[in-house]
Scaffold this active site. Structure first.
Site, short mmCIF file in Angstrom:
data_model
loop_
_atom_site.label_atom_id
_atom_site.label_comp_id
_atom_site.label_asym_id
_atom_site.label_seq_id
_atom_site.Cartn_x
_atom_site.Cartn_y
_atom_site.Cartn_z
CG LEU A 20 2.87 12.97 28.04
CD1 LEU A 20 4.68 13.62 28.79
CD2 LEU A 20 1.97 12.11 27.65
CG ASP A 133 5.96 24.36 42.59
OD1 ASP A 133 6.62 24.88 41.54
OD2 ASP A 133 5.24 24.86 43.60
#
Length: 752
Positions: A20, A133
């Site tokens: 992925l 983040d």
């Protein structure tokens, strides 16, 4: 250690399906978890993790942070596993991909996801944590489009000093300087995330540097889709350099986002900055009384000098004349300035009046989906309005007024087109329903409702599309029952589909086909029983069977001949029984059975001419029928040129075949229909960013663009995007025959 490849098993529990994504220290794979019986995402860490205790402890902390939030806010983490010398994190697999897929789209397409992110930040900050983040790549979407936070590797307690890290595009100035972690850092990152969704790229892109983030103003935010002004203002406020100038909390930002979405947002005051010299001058000019007052005072002072000086100096000296001249000049200058100020005020009033009318007309047409039914003209009016805004902002009020007035005239012309746009939308919806294209029908009727809310025929059209979806699903299930030989279940399904939608495509045809098949099968069964009874000498039973066959098919010559032979008391020989059986099978186009009977007859009498002729006649027809039925059972072969060529050859052979040909003709018609569908192009919309070079394997190169429509034959295609300095993007697209227009986004956005 084995290379990570599809099909590789980890610990006899996880089977890898496909990769992925890939990061600096890990790869993410889709896998099947046999123990759970479901698909999961595996974050497979690089080889150094398994034996590195501090890093594993840090990973455990990351998982604990993710699991501390209530369900629905984060991607669920099932735990850490180790197998085959590898360490990996087992996570919930979300089918929607990451939030980056929605960059540059309209606000309504990502509004819910943006609210979900703000809600997750609110919950995280309530626990005294800072994500540090936040970016599009760390926000995942489930199948319903709801957003979840992921990757808590840099999460820290508020007020703590942690190692630097995170995306340079989303790190706040304080985070770049190494200040203690604060929720305001996440709010800045949330503003960068909104900026990226609105503009299609992050702030300061592509030349991001630490100095630019710390010192330069945020670049202009130009939306690529329809985004409320309040949302854009919120994004810029969140990107303020100082934490004190950002919204105070995620809850506050979430409320502002909701207000903007509802059209209730108020304009945020601009951030406090020192005015430059020219801005200060502009402010002074806007306060028109100040220069007028100062000029009047100056003129009065000069006049006083003029009146006093002759008395003081004792005569009309040169100094007095110069003073009088200067006073006259200052008076003229004052009048000129007053005239200019009056003209400017009038021009500004006209410009603002034109702006207000334009904005009202634009908002009204925008609410009625003008961007969908008059895309080009509405975009031109919007662009003209934006240009007028720019002219007004720099004080060119005359040009601004003309721009808004011209755009308003264009909008007035569009308003006159509303009735025709409604008719076009309804016509498209009805045509889509006639072709059983329910998705396209709902889209068209939805547009009609946007143009004319509470439009009863459009509402009825959407309801009909919903019913038709149900009916088509029942028809598909009935066709499956028919192919599997479950005829009673198939007929029940076809009738149920008609009860849901009286015009469900294929339902009545299925009922008629089953009725004909039952009659044909009953006739064939009766004739077969008669021949079997005749072969074993049971003449009475054979006669009853042949009479039953004759009742089912009154024109059957084979049944009459069999009954006549019994009436004459002739006992058919084995050869005659076989010949009659073969001819019966031929007349019913059961060529495989006919071929078996003729071959049995030939085995009994090798010189029998009728058997040799029968074999020569039945063999090619049996093979033709078998090959056509093979293609009908697997129509996806028609997507390939070889399959279509085979279909053409079979259709040509079928057209040249002699009688009987009723079943062959029906099968050939179905094959011809499927072959035609396989050669009807399907539209594929390619969405890119104007920088990515796009190629469709085995089709062609399309270069760089923003949006492009390509008509392709049904099949499987590989679309690849390349861009210097970025990772390639690969998209697999399946276009079945008759499918509605599809869309695929091909953008290289991950720097190498």
């Amino acid at each position: 250690m084995k290379e990570l490849t599809p099909g590789l098993e980890l610990g006899a529990r996880f089977a890898l399906v496909r990769r992925l994504g890939r990061g600096g220290t890990a790869e993410v794979w889709l896998a099947v978890d046999r123990e759970r019986g479901e698909r999961v995402a595996l974050k497979i860490l690089d080889d150094s993790f398994a034996g590195d205790a501090p890093r594993m402890a840090r990973l455990a902390d990351e998982i604990a942070h993710a699991q501390s939030l209530p369900p629905g806010f984060t991607v669920a983490v099932h735990g850490i596993e180790q197998a085959e010398g590898r360490a990996f994190v087992v996570m919930e697999y979300l089918e929607g991909g990451d939030l980056g897929h929605l960059r540059g789209r309209s606000f309504e397409s990502w509004a819910q996801a943006a609210d979900d992110v703000a809600a997750a930040l609110e919950a995280l900050h309530a626990r005294g944590l800072v994500h540090r983040d936040l970016k599009c790549g760390n926000v995942m979407l489930d199948s319903a489009g709801r957003a979840r936070l992921a990757d808590f590797g840099l999460t820290a307690l508020a007020g703590s000093r942690d190692s630097a890290g995170g995306s340079p595009y989303n790190a706040s100035p304080q985070q770049l300087r190494g200040d203690p972690a604060q929720p305001a850092d996440d709010l800045y990152a949330y503003g960068a995330l909104l900026y990226e969704l609105i503009a299609g790229h992050p702030p300061y892109y592509p030349e991001i540097t630490r100095d630019r983030v710390l010192h330069e103003p945020v670049p202009p935010l130009v939306p690529r889709g329809v985004v409320p002004a309040g949302v854009r203002e919120l994004a810029l406020r969140l990107l303020a350099k100082s934490p004190n100038e950002r919204p105070p909390s995620a809850a506050h930002a979430r409320a502002k986002l909701a207000a903007a979405a509802a059209g209730e947002d108020e304009i945020m005051q601009p951030l406090a900055h020192a005015l430059p010299a020219d801005a200060a001058a502009l402010t002074a000019r806007r306060r028109g009384w100040m220069p007028v007052a100062l000029t009047a005072a100056a003129v009065a002072a000069v006049a006083a000098v003029i009146w006093l000086q002759p008395k003081l100096l004792g005569g009309d000296t040169a100094l007095v004349r110069d003073a009088r001249l200067e006073a006259e000049q200052q008076g003229q200058e004052r009048r000129r300035r007053e005239e200019q100020l009056a003209a400017s005020a009038a021009a500004r009033a006209r410009s603002e009046a034109a702006r207000d009318k334009y904005e009202a007309a634009f908002k009204a047409l925008d609410a009625r989906a003008a961007a969908r039914w008059a895309t080009a003209a509405f975009a031109e009016a919007r662009d003209a309005g934006r240009k007028a805004v720019q002219r007004h902002a720099i004080g060119d009020y005359t040009a601004a007024a003309k721009g808004w007035e011209a755009a308003l005239a264009s909008l007035a012309a569009l308003e006159k087109d509303l009735p025709q746009a409604l008719k076009n939308a309804m016509r498209s919806g009805e045509q889509a329903l006639a072709g059983a294209q329910t998705t396209a029908a709902r889209e068209a009727f939805g547009l009609a409702l946007a143009i004319e809310p509470k439009h009863a025929p459009a509402t009825a059209g959407i309801e009909r599309a919903d019913r038709l979806d149900q009916a088509l699903a029942v028809v598909d299930a009935a066709l499956g029952d028919e192919r599997a030989g479950r005829l009673a279940a198939a007929e029940s399904g076809f009738r149920r589909a008609l009860s849901i939608d009286g015009a469900a495509p294929g339902a009545q045809d299925g009922i008629d086909r089953l009725a004909a098949r039952r009659a044909g099968d009953a006739y064939s069964a009766a004739m077969s029983r008669g021949f079997a009874d005749l072969a074993r000498g049971a003449n009475d039973a054979a006669r009853a069977s042949f009479k039953q066959a004759l009742a089912l098919r009154p024109g059957s010559q084979e049944a009459r001949d069999a009954i006549a032979a019994l009436d004459q008391g002739e006992r058919a020989s084995a050869l005659r029984v076989l010949e009659a059986r073969a001819r019966t099978a031929e007349s019913d186009e059961r060529w495989d059975e006919a071929l078996v009977a003729w071959r049995e007859a030939a085995s009994l009498e090798s010189s029998l001419e009728s058997a040799r002729e029968g074999i020569a006649r039945a063999m090619p027809r049996a093979e033709l029928q078998r090959r056509i039925e093979t293609l009908l059972r697997g129509p996806e072969r028609l997507w390939d040129p070889e399959g279509r060529a085979e279909a053409r050859n079979l259709l040509a052979t079928a057209a040249a075949a002699g009688n009987p040909r009723q079943r062959l003709a029906a099968a050939a018609r179905e094959l011809e229909r499927l072959a035609a569908a396989a050669q009807s192009p399907v539209r594929l919309r390619l969405e890119s960013d104007g920088f990515t070079q796009v190629v469709i394997y085995r089709v062609g190169q399309y270069g760089a663009f923003s949006t492009r429509d390509v008509d392709l034959l049904p099949g499987r295609y590989t679309v690849v995007g390349t861009r210097t300095g970025y990772r390639d993007v690969r998209r697999e697209v399946v276009l079945p025959p008759g499918a509605a227009a599809a869309a695929v986004v091909v953008r290289c956005e991950e720097p190498i």
